[in-house]
Motif scaffolding. Structure first.
Motif, PDB file in Angstrom:
ATOM      1  N   SER A 201       0.828  -1.207   0.000  1.00 54.29           N
ATOM      2  CA  SER A 201       0.000   0.000   0.000  1.00 54.29           C
ATOM      3  C   SER A 201       0.862   1.257   0.000  1.00 54.29           C
ATOM      4  O   SER A 201       0.532   2.262  -0.639  1.00 54.29           O
ATOM      5  CB  SER A 201      -0.933   0.002   1.214  1.00 54.29           C
ATOM      6  N   GLY A 202       1.985   1.213   0.725  1.00 49.41           N
ATOM      7  CA  GLY A 202       2.914   2.336   0.714  1.00 49.41           C
ATOM      8  C   GLY A 202       3.506   2.564  -0.662  1.00 49.41           C
ATOM      9  O   GLY A 202       3.690   3.717  -1.094  1.00 49.41           O
ATOM     10  N   ASP A 203       3.791   1.481  -1.370  1.00 46.94           N
ATOM     11  CA  ASP A 203       4.288   1.616  -2.737  1.00 46.94           C
ATOM     12  C   ASP A 203       3.209   2.180  -3.654  1.00 46.94           C
ATOM     13  O   ASP A 203       3.499   2.954  -4.570  1.00 46.94           O
ATOM     14  CB  ASP A 203       4.772   0.259  -3.259  1.00 46.94           C
ATOM     15  N   PHE A 204       1.951   1.778  -3.422  1.00 47.62           N
ATOM     16  CA  PHE A 204       0.846   2.343  -4.204  1.00 47.62           C
ATOM     17  C   PHE A 204       0.820   3.865  -4.054  1.00 47.62           C
ATOM     18  O   PHE A 204       0.713   4.603  -5.030  1.00 47.62           O
ATOM     19  CB  PHE A 204      -0.488   1.772  -3.726  1.00 47.62           C
ATOM     20  N   ARG A 205       0.898   4.318  -2.792  1.00 49.50           N
ATOM     21  CA  ARG A 205       0.843   5.757  -2.534  1.00 49.50           C
ATOM     22  C   ARG A 205       2.022   6.479  -3.188  1.00 49.50           C
ATOM     23  O   ARG A 205       1.863   7.545  -3.793  1.00 49.50           O
ATOM     24  CB  ARG A 205       0.833   6.022  -1.024  1.00 49.50           C
ATOM     25  N   GLY A 206       3.204   5.898  -3.043  1.00 51.29           N
ATOM     26  CA  GLY A 206       4.387   6.533  -3.616  1.00 51.29           C
ATOM     27  C   GLY A 206       4.319   6.649  -5.120  1.00 51.29           C
ATOM     28  O   GLY A 206       4.685   7.689  -5.703  1.00 51.29           O
TER      29      GLY A 206
END
Length: 482
Positions: A201-206
């Motif tokens: 999910s953090g990679d999605f946001r980034g």
């Protein structure tokens, strides 16, 4: 700044010599690679270069993966090439709209914590997708200067063209999907230096933030790049600083040698892309999937072929859909019902259930496997047959560990209860969880079965079963007295 967006920034530290070396290599490679990817997308090649630059810059400080390279990818370029309305006088603003929309889709997915859905994309699908993406065609144009001028400056911002939003929603959603799937491959295969795998999910946001930045600054859509990340890792990069240094190198090349880059021969770029594709091809992973079994090999092969023949978003969705269908089919045939024979002061042992239910017998049945609608028929076929001679028998069905029952399965239980009742026998449920009990109550099945014949699961193993067996004795004793 929200904590979710602030945490990645804490990972930015002074670059090590390895990060400097990796950043230098990645930055120099990214200039021709970005221009080539822009051409592959049917855009002004500079849009590819800007996508690489600002994707690397924003992605380096906003993704959970400290090593992921966020840049334009060949898979996304193919989708962009099929998107109308990106050429012409309003092309730059339409492109900005497409890229910003892609970023908003990705950012929304990350904020909604949808990274957990990545686990529903099987490894066989990812392997087929990655290996097919590695075989995408290269280019064959004499040189960049004959196609577009490479400016010796950074781009001014551009505002999205709101009137194009309705036409670009579907392409943007497709780009977001493909970009996030590619990023998920990196997250699952490349741990951070501390040994932990990044938060999807953090990679999605980034990646969402990187697209918003790239779109406003005239770049093409970007996502987690398998080949770009492989270059950083191969050059020794270990932290976010590697991609930050790469962005700095690209800025210097643009400012100091922009016109010179226009004379790069595109056949050389084609060779570069083929080399990157070769490094991206995962032979070992493909062999592992192939040896796992026919089902996994079939899924991988179908995804591989579809990725080469149809738009990539449809290929991945088709692979996931086929996986779901095959999973349901296999799971529905893996339900097994066994009989527990309880010995005095001993452990139960498992035997096959009787073909027919004998009169006056107490049979404890334990189902193994997923009890959902497609498996109800397989489960029912393994239950002891109820015959006229079954009078006075009690079937105790253990449901411990079953968190949810579908309506089809509940109807199956009710039908078996009715057949038992018609023969003068009973059905008792044990180990029933709270959620299952609520389902039985809301569907009316609890009233049909009788609340006295349904025993809730307790933390103490076997307690519910013993209560059900005592109930069986009461039922048989009552029938004898009558």
């Amino acid at each position: 700044m929200p904590p979710r967006l602030r945490r990645p920034l804490a990972g930015v530290r002074s670059p090590s010599s390895a990060d400097l070396r990796a950043g230098l290599v990645k930055g120099l490679v990214s200039v021709p690679d970005g221009l080539a990817t822009g051409l592959l997308a049917g855009l002004n090649p500079v849009a590819g270069l800007y996508g690489y630059l600002f994707g690397a810059l924003a992605g380096a400080v906003s993704t959970s993966s400290v090593i992921m390279s966020v840049q334009g990818t060949s898979a996304m370029a193919v989708i962009v090439a099929d998107t109308p309305g990106l050429r012409g006088p309003d092309g730059p603003r339409a492109l900005a709209t497409l890229v910003v929309l892609t970023g908003l889709f990705m950012l929304a997915a990350g904020l909604a914590r949808l990274g957990s859905l990545v686990r529903y994309v099987p490894n066989a699908v990812l392997t087929g997708f990655v290996n097919a993406a590695a075989l995408l065609p290269g280019l064959g144009v004499p040189d960049l200067a004959s196609v577009a001028e490479v400016p010796q400056s950074l781009p001014p911002p551009v505002l999205p063209l709101l009137s194009t939003v309705p036409d670009l929603l579907i392409p943007a959603a497709s780009l977001a999907f493909v970009g996030l799937v590619q990023g998920a491959v990196i997250a699952q295969s490349q741990p951070n230096p501390d040994g932990r795998y990044p938060d999807a999910s953090g990679d999605f946001r980034g990646q969402g933030i990187a697209n918003i930045v790239a779109g406003i600054l005239r770049g093409m859509p970007v996502g987690g790049s398998m080949s770009g990340t492989a270059i950083v890792v191969a050059a020794g990069g270990r932290g976010r600083a590697a991609n930050l240094v790469a962005a700095g190198v690209m800025i210097l090349v643009i400012l100091l040698a922009g016109p010179i880059a226009g004379y790069i021969a595109l056949p050389a770029l084609s060779a570069l892309l083929m080399l990157i594709g070769y490094r991206t091809f995962k032979v070992d992973q493909a062999l592992m999937v192939w040896r796992t079994g026919k089902t996994q090999a079939t899924i991988m092969t179908i995804t591989f072929v579809l990725t080469l023949l149809v738009p990539m978003q449809y290929a991945v969705l088709s692979g996931v859909g086929i996986s779901v269908i095959l999973f349901v089919a296999r799971q529905s045939n893996r339900v097994t019902v066994v009989r527990w024979v309880l010995e005095p002061h001993g452990m139960p042992h498992e035997v096959e259930p009787p073909r027919e239910l004998a009169g006056g017998d107490v049979v404890v049945l334990t189902p193994y496997g997923s009890l959902f609608f497609a498996s109800a028929g397989v489960f029912e076929s393994q239950l002891p047959e109820v015959v006229p001679e079954s009078a006075g028998a009690v079937v105790v069905l253990r449901l411990r560990g079953k968190e949810e029952l579908g309506s089809t399965f509940i109807r199956t239980i009710v039908r078996y209860h009715e057949r038992l009742g018609a023969a003068g026998s009973w059905l008792v449920l044990s180990g029933v969880g709270e959620r299952v009990r609520r389902q039985l109550a809301s569907t009316g099945a609890l009233d049909v079965l009788g609340a006295d014949n349904v025993y809730a699961a307790t933390p103490r193993i076997g307690e519910s079963l013993q209560a059900a067996l005592r109930r069986a004795e009461v039922l048989q004793g009552r029938a004898t007295a009558e």
